[in-house]
Scaffold this active site. Structure first.
Site, short mmCIF file in Angstrom:
data_model
loop_
_atom_site.label_atom_id
_atom_site.label_comp_id
_atom_site.label_asym_id
_atom_site.label_seq_id
_atom_site.Cartn_x
_atom_site.Cartn_y
_atom_site.Cartn_z
N THR A 88 -15.17 1.68 -2.79
CA THR A 88 -14.47 1.17 -1.49
C THR A 88 -15.68 1.61 -0.26
OG1 THR A 88 -12.84 2.81 -3.08
CG2 THR A 88 -12.75 2.60 -0.39
N ASN A 120 -13.60 -3.71 4.35
CA ASN A 120 -14.80 -3.68 2.98
C ASN A 120 -14.14 -4.87 2.39
OD1 ASN A 120 -12.05 -3.33 2.21
ND2 ASN A 120 -12.78 -1.09 1.44
N ARG A 139 -13.49 -4.90 -10.62
CA ARG A 139 -14.06 -3.77 -9.72
C ARG A 139 -15.85 -3.49 -9.76
NH1 ARG A 139 -10.73 0.18 -7.90
NH2 ARG A 139 -11.73 2.07 -8.66
N TYR A 173 1.03 -1.43 -0.05
CA TYR A 173 0.03 -0.38 -0.25
C TYR A 173 1.05 1.78 0.08
CZ TYR A 173 -4.41 -2.06 0.91
OH TYR A 173 -5.39 -2.90 0.42
N GLU A 187 0.87 -5.24 -8.51
CA GLU A 187 0.49 -5.62 -7.76
C GLU A 187 0.38 -7.36 -7.46
OE1 GLU A 187 -3.44 -4.49 -7.01
OE2 GLU A 187 -3.31 -2.12 -6.22
N PHE A 240 -5.18 7.83 6.56
CA PHE A 240 -5.92 5.96 6.81
C PHE A 240 -4.37 5.27 6.99
CE2 PHE A 240 -7.09 7.06 3.02
CZ PHE A 240 -6.17 5.85 2.26
N ARG A 272 -18.63 -5.73 -1.68
CA ARG A 272 -18.34 -5.19 -0.36
C ARG A 272 -20.12 -4.10 -0.09
NH1 ARG A 272 -13.74 -1.44 -3.45
NH2 ARG A 272 -11.51 -2.39 -2.12
P1 CMP Z 1 -8.24 -1.05 -1.00
O1 CMP Z 1 -8.98 -1.22 -2.57
O2 CMP Z 1 -7.99 -1.74 -0.15
O3 CMP Z 1 -7.40 0.60 -1.22
C1 CMP Z 1 -6.81 1.21 -0.37
C2 CMP Z 1 -7.85 0.26 1.29
O4 CMP Z 1 -7.67 2.09 2.04
C3 CMP Z 1 -9.07 0.81 0.49
O5 CMP Z 1 -9.26 -0.27 0.13
C4 CMP Z 1 -9.90 0.78 2.05
O6 CMP Z 1 -10.30 0.29 2.55
C5 CMP Z 1 -9.08 1.64 2.64
N1 CMP Z 1 -9.29 2.76 3.70
C6 CMP Z 1 -9.58 3.15 5.00
N2 CMP Z 1 -10.02 4.09 4.96
C7 CMP Z 1 -10.05 4.87 4.23
C8 CMP Z 1 -9.93 6.01 3.37
N3 CMP Z 1 -10.24 6.63 4.51
N4 CMP Z 1 -9.87 6.59 2.48
C9 CMP Z 1 -9.97 5.65 1.23
N5 CMP Z 1 -9.81 4.32 1.35
C10 CMP Z 1 -9.50 3.81 3.36
#
Ligand code: CMP
Length: 148
Positions: free
Chosen positions: A102, A123, A96, A60, A137, A68, A113
């Site tokens: 998200t 999520n 997606r 990440y 990735e 976060f 989700r």
């Molecule tokens: P993911 O698709 O795994 O990519 C980044 C992750 O950050 C996202 O899913 C969320 O689960 C996580 N995340 C946690 N807090 C936030 C936020 N405030 N905004 C966006 N993503 C978040």
């Protein structure tokens, strides 16, 4: 057999999917994989693993400056995850669409989700957001020889 129109391109892609700790801990692996398969994505590689902090931070890295980030990394190492390479036509976008937004509160009806996500952190699934991200990735977790 359907013949492709000249303007159509058949784009077979491979994308990364992760079933996150809330998915593995609630016994949702089978349901989620079944959904991908029913929708025409093939599992080309799959592994259950407990990520180290360093692995999750590297994965990440693009979010490092976000507020976060620490919470995200701590969550992703809280229990095992399932990492998968999914292959199919337009697999990046298709995955997606199947995942939904998200934030599960904003995800469309019927998406993974919406069905299973608990909040924006928990999520349930991750999916690559572009072909370039997919390449990075998938390569992050799987050597080419492990993709079938
Ligand atoms: P993911 O698709 O795994 O990519 C980044 C992750 O950050 C996202 O899913 C969320 O689960 C996580 N995340 C946690 N807090 C936030 C936020 N405030 N905004 C966006 N993503 C978040």
């Amino acid at each position: 057999m359907r013949y492709l129109h000249q303007s159509e391109t058949l784009m077979i892609q491979t994308t990364l999917s992760i079933i996150k700790p809330d998915g593995t801990q609630r016994n949702l692996i089978g349901k989620i994989v079944a959904r991908f398969e029913e929708e025409g994505l093939e599992v080309a590689a799959m592994q259950m693993r407990h990520l180290s902090r360093r692995e999750a931070e590297g994965f990440y890295a693009e979010h490092k400056a976000r507020s976060f980030f620490d919470e995200l990394v701590t969550y992703m190492i809280s229990a095992p995850v399932v990492v998968m390479a999914l292959r199919g036509e337009n697999a990046v976008d298709h995955n997606r669409q199947l995942m939904g937004a998200t934030n599960p509160k904003e995800a469309a009806e019927g998406t993974i989700r919406k069905l299973f996500g608990q909040d924006i952190g928990m999520n349930t699934v991750h999916g690559s957001d572009s072909p370039a991200a997919a390449e990075r990735e998938v390569g992050y977790f799987f050597p080419k020889t492990a993709i079938f």
